[in-house]
Design a protein around this motif. Structure first.
Motif, PDB file in Angstrom:
ATOM      1  N   HIS A  92       0.902  -1.119  -0.004  1.00 41.05           N
ATOM      2  CA  HIS A  92      -0.139  -0.131   0.117  1.00 41.05           C
ATOM      3  C   HIS A  92       0.722   1.458  -0.095  1.00 41.05           C
ATOM      4  O   HIS A  92       1.075   1.808   1.097  1.00 41.05           O
ATOM      5  CB  HIS A  92      -1.043  -0.029   1.247  1.00 41.05           C
ATOM      6  CG  HIS A  92      -0.606  -0.677   2.240  1.00 41.05           C
ATOM      7  ND1 HIS A  92       0.445   0.154   3.235  1.00 41.05           N
ATOM      8  CD2 HIS A  92      -0.663  -1.909   2.891  1.00 41.05           C
ATOM      9  CE1 HIS A  92       0.465  -0.848   4.226  1.00 41.05           C
ATOM     10  NE2 HIS A  92      -0.018  -1.900   3.978  1.00 41.05           N
ATOM     11  N   ASN A  93       1.381   1.462  -1.177  1.00 45.93           N
ATOM     12  CA  ASN A  93       2.380   2.750  -1.333  1.00 45.93           C
ATOM     13  C   ASN A  93       1.638   3.844  -1.389  1.00 45.93           C
ATOM     14  O   ASN A  93       0.979   4.088  -2.136  1.00 45.93           O
ATOM     15  CB  ASN A  93       3.018   2.430  -2.744  1.00 45.93           C
ATOM     16  CG  ASN A  93       3.844   3.516  -3.243  1.00 45.93           C
ATOM     17  OD1 ASN A  93       4.532   4.141  -2.194  1.00 45.93           O
ATOM     18  ND2 ASN A  93       4.612   3.566  -4.282  1.00 45.93           N
ATOM     19  N   SER A  94       2.137   4.602  -0.242  1.00 47.34           N
ATOM     20  CA  SER A  94       1.426   5.933  -0.122  1.00 47.34           C
ATOM     21  C   SER A  94       1.822   7.028  -1.012  1.00 47.34           C
ATOM     22  O   SER A  94       1.027   7.989  -1.429  1.00 47.34           O
ATOM     23  CB  SER A  94       1.479   6.385   1.353  1.00 47.34           C
ATOM     24  OG  SER A  94       2.972   7.145   1.390  1.00 47.34           O
ATOM     25  N   LYS A  95       2.880   6.829  -1.838  1.00 49.02           N
ATOM     26  CA  LYS A  95       2.967   7.703  -2.880  1.00 49.02           C
ATOM     27  C   LYS A  95       2.163   7.742  -4.078  1.00 49.02           C
ATOM     28  O   LYS A  95       2.198   8.740  -4.926  1.00 49.02           O
ATOM     29  CB  LYS A  95       4.737   7.303  -3.341  1.00 49.02           C
ATOM     30  CG  LYS A  95       5.506   7.736  -2.416  1.00 49.02           C
ATOM     31  CD  LYS A  95       5.885   9.122  -2.013  1.00 49.02           C
ATOM     32  CE  LYS A  95       7.220   9.270  -1.274  1.00 49.02           C
ATOM     33  NZ  LYS A  95       7.272  10.666  -0.878  1.00 49.02           N
ATOM     34  N   ARG A  96       1.180   6.792  -3.914  1.00 51.80           N
ATOM     35  CA  ARG A  96       0.211   6.701  -5.312  1.00 51.80           C
ATOM     36  C   ARG A  96      -1.015   7.380  -5.030  1.00 51.80           C
ATOM     37  O   ARG A  96      -2.016   7.331  -5.468  1.00 51.80           O
ATOM     38  CB  ARG A  96       0.127   5.114  -5.271  1.00 51.80           C
ATOM     39  CG  ARG A  96       1.251   4.457  -5.807  1.00 51.80           C
ATOM     40  CD  ARG A  96       0.890   3.119  -6.367  1.00 51.80           C
ATOM     41  NE  ARG A  96       0.191   2.835  -7.487  1.00 51.80           N
ATOM     42  CZ  ARG A  96      -0.098   1.652  -8.069  1.00 51.80           C
ATOM     43  NH1 ARG A  96       0.144   0.473  -7.524  1.00 51.80           N
ATOM     44  NH2 ARG A  96      -0.784   1.845  -9.153  1.00 51.80           N
ATOM     45  N   GLY A  97      -1.225   7.970  -3.483  1.00 55.13           N
ATOM     46  CA  GLY A  97      -2.195   8.659  -3.268  1.00 55.13           C
ATOM     47  C   GLY A  97      -3.005   8.189  -2.321  1.00 55.13           C
ATOM     48  O   GLY A  97      -2.923   7.155  -1.883  1.00 55.13           O
TER      49      GLY A  97
END
Length: 339
Positions: A92-97
Motif C-alpha cells: 500500500h504505497n502512499s506515494k500513489r495517493g
C-alpha cells in the motif's frame, strides 16, 4: 460492502437496535481491532514482546474475527510494507495517493515488485507456529464461523433481533468500520502529520489516527523504532494497546517488552527529526504545521508544509526487527541509524 455497512450504521444511529446489541457490536469490534493491533502487528509481525501459548491462541482466534486475511498473510504484507515502505515494493504505497493506499491496493493486481519481493520476506518464525499455519489452512471456514456466524447469531438468539438487520449491523457495519480504522494507518498516517523522529521516512505522527486505532497513529515513531511494543514514544496519549500489553505482562501472559530508551529516542530526534517534536523541536519547524480549519493535532488535516521525503526502492530494503541478526537494543538502534 460499504453500502450495506452504511445501512447498518444508520440502523444503529436511528435506534433500531437494542442496547444489548450495541454493546455486543462495540465489544466484538474492540476485541477484533486489538487482536490486529497487539496480536498481528506488535507481536507476530514485529516481535516487540513475548507471549505465552494461551495469549498466542487468543491472538490467532480473535484476529480471525477482524477479517483482515490470515495472520500469516497479514504479517507477510506488513513486513513487506516496512522493508520497502512507500515504494513500489510496498503493498500500500502512499506515494500513489490517499485512495490507493487506503483501499485501492485491495482493488487491483499487486505490483510485480510486491509479488517478487514478498517471496523473499523471512516468514520462518510464523511457518514454525502450528496455530498460525492451522488458521492459514482453514482460514475461510474459521472466518465464516468466527467473523460472520457467531457475531450475527448472538443478537438473534439472545436479544431477539431480526436476522437481516443483524447481518447489516453486526457484520457489515462492524466489519467495514473496523477495516477503515485500520486502513487509516496506511493512508492518513503516511500523509497528514509531522515527522519528529525521522524526516527521511514518509510515515507521520497522527493524533487523529491514534485516537481511532487505539495507538497505531504514532507512525513516524513506529517506523523509526518498529520493535518498540508501545509503537509510540509516550503511552498516555491515545495508546490503549500499550496499556493492554502491560496488563498482559502483569498477568504473566507477556514478557520481555522491548522499548527504546529516552536517550536513544532523544538522540534520534536531534539527528534526523523534522524539528516538530513537542519538546526537542524548534519554533520554525512547528510554524510550518498547517491544517484546514483549526491547527490542532486532532484535526485530520493537521500536517507539515515541509517537503515529504523521497522513497527509493533498494533491493535490500530497510531492516526488520524480527531478523536473526538483531540481538540487542544497541544492534537495533545501529540498524535504524543505517536506515
Amino acid at each position: 460492502m460499504h453500502i450495506f455497512a452504511l445501512w447498518g450504521v444508520l440502523l444503529v444511529l436511528t435506534g433500531h437496535c437494542k442496547w444489548q446489541t450495541i454493546v455486543w457490536i462495540f465489544s466484538v469490534t474492540i476485541l477484533a481491532s486489538e487482536s490486529v493491533t497487539i496480536g498481528a502487528h506488535r507481536y507476530y509481525t514485529h516481535k516487540s514482546f513475548k507471549a505465552n501459548a494461551f495469549l498466542r491462541a487468543m491472538f490467532v482466534i480473535i484476529q480471525t474475527i477482524a477479517g483482515q486475511n490470515s495472520m500469516f498473510i497479514w504479517c507477510r504484507d506488513h513486513r513487506l510494507h516496512h522493508r520497502y515502505s512507500d515504494t513500489d515494493g510496498d503493498p500500500h504505497n502512499s506515494k500513489r495517493g490517499f485512495f490507493s493506499c487506503h483501499i485501492g491496493w485491495l482493488m487491483y493486481k499487486k505490483h510485480p515488485y510486491v509479488i517478487e519481493l514478498g517471496r523473499k520476506i523471512d516468514m520462518s518464525d510464523l511457518q514454525a507456529d502450528w496455530m498460525v499455519m492451522f488458521q492459514k489452512k482453514y482460514y475461510y471456514q474459521l472466518y465464516f464461523l468466527l467473523a460472520f456466524l457467531i457475531p450475527v447469531w448472538v443478537p438473534v438468539h439472545f436479544f431477539g433481533e431480526p436476522v437481516f438487520q443483524t447481518i447489516l449491523t453486526c457484520y457489515f457495519a462492524r466489519y467495514v468500520v473496523s477495516l477503515n480504522g485500520t486502513w487509516l494507518v496506511n493512508s492518513a498516517a503516511h500523509l497528514y502529520g509531522t515527522r519528529p523522529y525521522d524526516q527521511n521516512l514518509q510515515p507521520v505522527e497522527s493524533w487523529f489516527v491514534s485516537m481511532i486505532s487505539m495507538g497505531e497513529g504514532w507512525h513516524n515513531y513506529h517506523h523509526t523504532f518498529p520493535w518498540d511494543y508501545k509503537a509510540a514514544e509516550l503511552t498516555m496519549h491515545f495508546n490503549q494497546s500499550a496499556s493492554i500489553i502491560r496488563f498482559f505482562e502483569r498477568m504473566g501472559w507477556a514478557s520481555d517488552l522491548k522499548t527504546a530508551s529516552p536517550e536513544v529516542v532523544g538522540n534520534r530526534i536531534i539527528r534526523t527529526g523534522d524539528g516538530t517534536h513537542f519538546k526537542l523541536g524548534n519554533d520554525e519547524a512547528r510554524a510550518a504545521v498547517t491544517a484546514v480549519g483549526p491547527v490542532h493535532p486532532l484535526n485530520p488535516t493537521y500536517t507539515t508544509t515541509l517537503k515529504a521525503p523521497d522513497a527509493i526502492l533498494k533491493p535490500e530494503g530497510l531492516p526488520l526487527n524480527h531478523e536473526k541478526d538483531v540481538l540487542s537494543t544497541n544492534v537495533l538502534e545501529r540498524h535504524t541509524r543505517t536506515a
